[in-house]
Design a protein around this motif. Structure first.
Motif: not given
Length: 407
Positions: A240-269
């Motif tokens: 989704l970042v590649g599709e909607y924020a391509p300049q930010l996507r260019e800074r991502v190293t695919d092999s290293e990209f991921g959540i820092v720790r399990p659960g380090d995500v906030i979801q909701g409205g």
């Protein structure tokens, strides 16, 4: 000197406690969780503290992260279209992003080392009423307490009945830093994506917030089982970042990209809400609302922690000036604080509503004129000035004239 109860140990509650402590006012902070539980828990939010808040931290003697390597110096805004919008505006003072699981326990330790008192308390109406008998005034700065109905929603100041964005935020590895350090803010037809450096207990990582328009393609992240399938979550996010924020996507190293720790995500409205600024407890004593107990803005403009800190300092001044701390004081304090909060609420609500044409005009002008880019971004540190600049097409036109006429 009075004795003040502060229910809530977030940014606004701790800034109020530390400020009153400096003035010799006796306080007790009632926290929902012990500091070590906060440090070991899930992320709370990913705030960026702008320059005025960092300056207040210096006044409090708690500016532990005020070093150049932790500074955020600007905002890059990108919005594809016709015309394309792309500018990097510079802040007038450095901002900073620090994980609240690092920030809040450290400020709590500062407060305790200086003689403060901390008790763990379930922030419900009965408990708040109980502790009110031991203090001259209760200030409630806990978002959980607001959900008990203690402070009813103010319909005249709360135009939305539901979330205007569906949020997903996470702490991530694998995004290259930028020089100068800045917030990347991407606007698209599906919502907004922004990313910035966040200092955590594990060192610097990147915080990313996805603000999805309800029903759009970015919303799927908010229901993804990131704990059960972290790799799948990261892959979906990266697509989704590649599709909607391509300049930010260019800074991502695919092999290293991921959540820092399990659960380090906030979801909701969340529904942007202003609640009544004070209430009368069952005992007949007044209680004031502060922080998320009072005003809950969508995080799109990054003003939550900054507004909480500003209002905490203002309220501390009113308390130091003296009581009696009765309903008249509570009503007067609430209205004075609203004068500070009102432009922040108005600006935040403008940004999550239908895109106003005159705001787009500022973005177009900023793309072609660095003076406009810097003036607009600087106003993240001056939200009342920001509102004056964007509140109407006429105000925006006058603001642009002033900015472009300046040397």
């Amino acid at each position: 000197m009075p004795d003040i109860a502060i229910v809530g140990a977030g940014v606004s509650g701790l800034h109020l406690a530390l400020r009153l402590q400096q003035a010799g006012v006796s306080t007790t902070v009632y926290a929902e969780r012990a500091p070590e539980e906060v440090a070991a828990g899930r992320p709370l939010s990913l705030p960026v503290r702008f320059g005025h808040t960092v300056r207040r931290e210096r006044e409090l003697g708690v500016a532990h992260w005020d070093q150049p390597e932790n500074h955020t110096l600007g905002v890059r805004l990108v919005a594809p279209g016709d015309p394309d919008i792309h500018f990097l505006g510079r802040l007038d003072e450095p901002a900073s992003g620090v994980d609240l699981r690092l920030y809040l326990p450290r400020l709590t330790a500062d407060y305790l080392e200086r003689g403060g008192r901390l008790e763990v308390l379930a922030p419900d109406a009965a408990e708040i009423d109980r502790v009110s008998g031991d203090h001259d005034l209760v200030v409630v700065a806990s978002g959980r307490a607001a959900r008990t109905g203690l402070f009813p929603r103010d319909p005249e100041r709360s135009p939305y009945a539901g979330p205007q964005r569906i949020l997903t935020a996470g702490l991530l590895h694998g995004i290259a830093p930028v020089e100068p350090g800045h917030i990347h803010f991407q606007v698209s037809e599906a919502g907004e994506i922004f990313s910035t450096r966040i200092l955590t207990a594990d060192g610097p990582v990147h915080g990313m917030v996805v603000e999805a328009l309800p029903g759009g393609p970015l919303e799927q992240l908010a229901s993804y089982d990131h704990l059960g399938d972290p790799a799948g979550f990261a892959k979906t996010l990266l697509g989704l970042v590649g599709e909607y924020a391509p300049q930010l996507r260019e800074r991502v190293t695919d092999s290293e990209f991921g959540i820092v720790r399990p659960g380090d995500v906030i979801q909701g409205g969340l529904t942007p809400t202003v609640r009544r600024g004070w209430t009368t407890l069952p005992s007949g004593r007044p209680a004031l609302a502060l922080g998320d107990a009072w005003v809950l803005n969508d995080p799109l403009t990054g003003q939550g922690a900054n507004l909480g800190s500003r209002c905490a300092f203002e309220l501390a001044g009113l308390i130091v000036a003296g009581g009696p701390f009765d309903t008249a004081f509570a009503e007067r304090a609430s209205e004075l604080l609203w004068r500070i909060a009102e432009p922040v609420v108005a600006w935040s609500n403008l940004n999550i509503g239908p895109p106003p044409e005159h705001l787009g005009g500022i973005f177009v002008a900023a793309t072609g004129d660095q003076r406009v880019a810097d003036a607009f971004v600087t106003n993240f540190n001056h939200p009342a000035d920001m509102w004056e600049a964007v509140r109407s097409p006429e105000a925006t036109g006058a603001w642009l004239e002033r900015v472009t006429a300046a040397a």
